[in-house]
Scaffold this motif. Structure first.
Motif, PDB file in Angstrom:
ATOM      1  N   ARG A  17      -8.756 -26.764 -44.532  1.00 48.25           N
ATOM      2  CA  ARG A  17      -9.541 -27.995 -44.464  1.00 48.25           C
ATOM      3  C   ARG A  17     -11.038 -27.766 -44.556  1.00 48.25           C
ATOM      4  N   ALA A  18     -11.491 -26.512 -44.530  1.00 48.20           N
ATOM      5  CA  ALA A  18     -12.926 -26.230 -44.524  1.00 48.20           C
ATOM      6  C   ALA A  18     -13.618 -26.755 -45.763  1.00 48.20           C
ATOM      7  N   GLY A  19     -12.996 -26.635 -46.908  1.00 41.96           N
ATOM      8  CA  GLY A  19     -13.620 -27.087 -48.142  1.00 41.96           C
ATOM      9  C   GLY A  19     -13.338 -28.528 -48.483  1.00 41.96           C
ATOM     10  N   ALA A  20     -12.385 -29.137 -47.799  1.00 39.37           N
ATOM     11  CA  ALA A  20     -11.965 -30.487 -48.168  1.00 39.37           C
ATOM     12  C   ALA A  20     -13.041 -31.536 -47.889  1.00 39.37           C
ATOM     13  N   ALA A  79      -1.737 -13.143 -32.138  1.00 34.67           N
ATOM     14  CA  ALA A  79      -2.929 -12.306 -31.996  1.00 34.67           C
ATOM     15  C   ALA A  79      -2.646 -11.173 -31.005  1.00 34.67           C
ATOM     16  N   GLY A  80      -3.071  -9.983 -31.379  1.00 36.92           N
ATOM     17  CA  GLY A  80      -2.870  -8.821 -30.518  1.00 36.92           C
ATOM     18  C   GLY A  80      -3.864  -8.793 -29.364  1.00 36.92           C
ATOM     19  N   LYS A  81      -3.705  -7.804 -28.518  1.00 37.58           N
ATOM     20  CA  LYS A  81      -4.532  -7.690 -27.322  1.00 37.58           C
ATOM     21  C   LYS A  81      -6.003  -7.472 -27.657  1.00 37.58           C
ATOM     22  N   PHE A  82      -6.285  -6.758 -28.733  1.00 34.29           N
ATOM     23  CA  PHE A  82      -7.664  -6.418 -29.061  1.00 34.29           C
ATOM     24  C   PHE A  82      -8.221  -7.243 -30.217  1.00 34.29           C
ATOM     25  N   ASP A  83      -7.517  -8.281 -30.621  1.00 34.90           N
ATOM     26  CA  ASP A  83      -8.019  -9.175 -31.656  1.00 34.90           C
ATOM     27  C   ASP A  83      -8.966 -10.180 -31.035  1.00 34.90           C
ATOM     28  N   TYR A  84      -9.905 -10.638 -31.822  1.00 34.11           N
ATOM     29  CA  TYR A  84     -10.766 -11.707 -31.342  1.00 34.11           C
ATOM     30  C   TYR A  84     -10.612 -12.905 -32.268  1.00 34.11           C
ATOM     31  N   LEU A  85     -10.603 -14.069 -31.692  1.00 32.92           N
ATOM     32  CA  LEU A  85     -10.412 -15.299 -32.440  1.00 32.92           C
ATOM     33  C   LEU A  85     -11.731 -16.060 -32.508  1.00 32.92           C
ATOM     34  N   GLN A  86     -11.987 -16.651 -33.646  1.00 32.90           N
ATOM     35  CA  GLN A  86     -13.188 -17.452 -33.806  1.00 32.90           C
ATOM     36  C   GLN A  86     -12.896 -18.893 -33.418  1.00 32.90           C
ATOM     37  N   ASP A  87     -13.928 -19.576 -33.003  1.00 28.25           N
ATOM     38  CA  ASP A  87     -13.833 -20.999 -32.763  1.00 28.25           C
ATOM     39  C   ASP A  87     -13.699 -21.716 -34.101  1.00 28.25           C
ATOM     40  N   ARG A  88     -13.114 -22.887 -34.108  1.00 29.21           N
ATOM     41  CA  ARG A  88     -12.954 -23.644 -35.352  1.00 29.21           C
ATOM     42  C   ARG A  88     -14.301 -23.944 -36.006  1.00 29.21           C
ATOM     43  N   ALA A  89     -15.274 -24.307 -35.210  1.00 30.10           N
ATOM     44  CA  ALA A  89     -16.588 -24.637 -35.757  1.00 30.10           C
ATOM     45  C   ALA A  89     -17.223 -23.419 -36.429  1.00 30.10           C
ATOM     46  N   THR A  91     -15.578 -20.883 -37.820  1.00 30.37           N
ATOM     47  CA  THR A  91     -14.843 -20.648 -39.058  1.00 30.37           C
ATOM     48  C   THR A  91     -15.297 -21.605 -40.147  1.00 30.37           C
ATOM     49  N   LEU A  92     -15.468 -22.882 -39.799  1.00 35.86           N
ATOM     50  CA  LEU A  92     -15.951 -23.868 -40.768  1.00 35.86           C
ATOM     51  C   LEU A  92     -17.337 -23.516 -41.278  1.00 35.86           C
ATOM     52  N   ARG A  93     -18.221 -23.175 -40.368  1.00 37.62           N
ATOM     53  CA  ARG A  93     -19.598 -22.865 -40.749  1.00 37.62           C
ATOM     54  C   ARG A  93     -19.655 -21.640 -41.664  1.00 37.62           C
ATOM     55  N   VAL A  94     -18.899 -20.616 -41.344  1.00 33.73           N
ATOM     56  CA  VAL A  94     -18.896 -19.399 -42.161  1.00 33.73           C
ATOM     57  C   VAL A  94     -18.347 -19.696 -43.551  1.00 33.73           C
ATOM     58  N   TRP A  95     -17.247 -20.445 -43.638  1.00 36.03           N
ATOM     59  CA  TRP A  95     -16.658 -20.757 -44.938  1.00 36.03           C
ATOM     60  C   TRP A  95     -17.612 -21.588 -45.772  1.00 36.03           C
ATOM     61  N   ARG A  96     -18.205 -22.604 -45.167  1.00 36.27           N
ATOM     62  CA  ARG A  96     -19.097 -23.482 -45.923  1.00 36.27           C
ATOM     63  C   ARG A  96     -20.358 -22.779 -46.373  1.00 36.27           C
ATOM     64  N   ARG A  97     -20.886 -21.878 -45.570  1.00 29.65           N
ATOM     65  CA  ARG A  97     -22.056 -21.111 -46.006  1.00 29.65           C
ATOM     66  C   ARG A  97     -21.710 -20.180 -47.150  1.00 29.65           C
ATOM     67  N   ALA A  98     -20.527 -19.589 -47.107  1.00 22.39           N
ATOM     68  CA  ALA A  98     -20.117 -18.670 -48.168  1.00 22.39           C
ATOM     69  C   ALA A  98     -19.867 -19.398 -49.485  1.00 22.39           C
TER      70      ALA A  98
END
Length: 129
Positions: A17-20, A79-89, A91-98
Motif C-alpha cells: 500500500r505504500a505506493g498506492a 520474526a526471530g529473537k534478534f530481528d527488529y521490526l520497523q513501524d508502519r510509518a 516503512t512508508l516514509r522509506v519506500w516513498r523517499r526511495a
C-alpha cells in the motif's frame, strides 16, 4: 546485539500500500489538470479514454502484482529473537523517499500527455495506484 545478524522484516501489506496513495492522488491531480487543458482530441474523448485506461490499468496491476504479493505472503515468517521490526510509518516514509523520482516522473508524464489526450494518462496513473 547478540548472536545472529541484524535483519529487518517489513510487513507485506505496508509495502503493497505504500505506493498506492501517492500514485492515486497524483493521478487524480494530473486528471484534474487535464480537464483544464483542451488537448488535441478534446475533453470528451480524453474522458472516455481515461475511464477505459483507469479500469484497464487497475486490472493489469492487480493481475500482475497478485503473484508477487502471493510470493511475499508465502515467504513471510515469524520474526526471530534478534530481528527488529520497523513501524508502519517508517516503512512508508522509506519506500516513498526511495521512489519519489518515479512518482514525480509519472506525474509530469501524465500532465504532459494531457496536452494530447486530456485526463487519460492521469486516470491511468490513478488506476495503477
Amino acid at each position: 546485539m547478540g548472536r545472529g545478524g541484524q535483519q529487518s522484516l517489513a510487513r507485506v501489506t505496508v509495502i503493497v500500500r505504500a505506493g498506492a496513495a501517492p500514485m492515486w492522488w497524483l493521478g487524480v491531480l494530473a486528471a484534474a489538470i487535464g480537464v483544464l487543458i483542451p488537448g488535441l482530441t478534446g475533453r470528451w474523448v480524453g474522458l472516455y479514454a481515461g475511464a477505459a485506461l483507469f479500469v484497464l490499468s487497475a486490472a493489469v496491476v492487480a493481475l500482475v502484482r497478485r503473484r508477487r504479493y502471493g510470493g511475499w505472503g508465502e515467504a513471510t515468517s515469524r520474526a526471530g529473537k534478534f530481528d527488529y521490526l520497523q513501524d508502519r510509518a517508517v516503512t512508508l516514509r522509506v519506500w516513498r523517499r526511495a521512489h519519489l523520482w518515479w512518482l514525480v516522473g509519472a506525474f509530469v508524464a501524465a500532465v504532459g500527455v494531457s496536452f494530447a489526450v486530456p485526463i487519460a494518462a492521469g486516470a491511468a496513473l490513478a488506476g495503477a495506484g
